[in-house]
Design a protein around this motif. Structure first.
Motif, PDB file in Angstrom:
ATOM      1  N   UNK A   1     -24.003  -2.803  14.075  1.00 36.10           N
ATOM      2  CA  UNK A   1     -23.758  -2.447  12.674  1.00 36.10           C
ATOM      3  C   UNK A   1     -22.272  -2.606  12.415  1.00 36.10           C
ATOM      4  N   UNK A   2     -21.910  -3.717  11.823  1.00 37.04           N
ATOM      5  CA  UNK A   2     -20.514  -4.072  11.667  1.00 37.04           C
ATOM      6  C   UNK A   2     -20.021  -3.770  10.250  1.00 37.04           C
ATOM      7  N   UNK A   3     -19.213  -2.730  10.147  1.00 33.47           N
ATOM      8  CA  UNK A   3     -18.573  -2.395   8.880  1.00 33.47           C
ATOM      9  C   UNK A   3     -17.341  -3.273   8.730  1.00 33.47           C
ATOM     10  N   UNK A   4     -17.074  -3.725   7.524  1.00 34.80           N
ATOM     11  CA  UNK A   4     -15.868  -4.532   7.326  1.00 34.80           C
ATOM     12  C   UNK A   4     -14.655  -3.611   7.159  1.00 34.80           C
ATOM     13  N   UNK A   5     -13.483  -4.216   7.154  1.00 33.24           N
ATOM     14  CA  UNK A   5     -12.237  -3.436   7.093  1.00 33.24           C
ATOM     15  C   UNK A   5     -12.155  -2.559   5.848  1.00 33.24           C
ATOM     16  N   UNK A   6     -12.605  -3.083   4.713  1.00 31.44           N
ATOM     17  CA  UNK A   6     -12.571  -2.285   3.477  1.00 31.44           C
ATOM     18  C   UNK A   6     -13.475  -1.059   3.583  1.00 31.44           C
ATOM     19  N   UNK A   7     -14.630  -1.225   4.188  1.00 34.25           N
ATOM     20  CA  UNK A   7     -15.550  -0.094   4.346  1.00 34.25           C
ATOM     21  C   UNK A   7     -14.965   0.961   5.282  1.00 34.25           C
ATOM     22  N   UNK A   8     -14.351   0.516   6.369  1.00 33.03           N
ATOM     23  CA  UNK A   8     -13.724   1.459   7.300  1.00 33.03           C
ATOM     24  C   UNK A   8     -12.582   2.197   6.611  1.00 33.03           C
ATOM     25  N   UNK A   9     -11.772   1.460   5.849  1.00 32.54           N
ATOM     26  CA  UNK A   9     -10.692   2.112   5.100  1.00 32.54           C
ATOM     27  C   UNK A   9     -11.250   3.132   4.117  1.00 32.54           C
ATOM     28  N   UNK A  10     -12.371   2.805   3.465  1.00 27.74           N
ATOM     29  CA  UNK A  10     -12.985   3.728   2.514  1.00 27.74           C
ATOM     30  C   UNK A  10     -13.502   4.980   3.219  1.00 27.74           C
ATOM     31  N   UNK A  11     -14.050   4.821   4.409  1.00 21.86           N
ATOM     32  CA  UNK A  11     -14.525   5.971   5.186  1.00 21.86           C
ATOM     33  C   UNK A  11     -13.359   6.914   5.472  1.00 21.86           C
ATOM     34  N   UNK A  12     -12.232   6.344   5.893  1.00 20.82           N
ATOM     35  CA  UNK A  12     -11.051   7.178   6.161  1.00 20.82           C
ATOM     36  C   UNK A  12     -10.462   7.747   4.865  1.00 20.82           C
TER      37      UNK A  12
END
Length: 90
Positions: free
Chosen positions: A19-30
């Motif tokens: 399950x590969x989240x992109x960089x924007x999604x990871x930034x949004x999670x943080x």
């Protein structure tokens, strides 16, 4: 597990499971973590529930769950799961 890196480890585990989240999604999670000042375990539970129900990352759904867990007096995973069950998520 080191609490400081718990969220990062969970995201890495998702990646290794395919399950590969992109960089924007990871930034949004943080961003959501910082916005709500939530501990890692609430962020992980919100993310896990989002992925289970939406089958993909949905930022607004994730933030809604995170805010729900932070608005209520939730101090343990047991209480969090009981609240999610009460709201129809479990």
């Amino acid at each position: 597990m080191n609490n400081k890196n718990r969220l990062a480890n969970y995201l890495e585990d998702l990646w290794t499971k395919g399950f590969k989240l992109n960089d924007d999604q990871v930034r949004f999670i943080y961003f959501g973590k910082k916005l709500t000042n939530a501990p890692d375990w609430k962020v992980i539970l919100s993310l896990k529930t989002t992925l289970q129900f939406q089958q993909t990352f949905d930022g607004s759904f994730y933030i809604s769950l995170l805010e729900l867990l932070n608005q209520e007096a939730i101090y343990s995973t047991k209480e969090a799961y009981a609240l999610l069950k009460e709201k129809g998520f479990a």
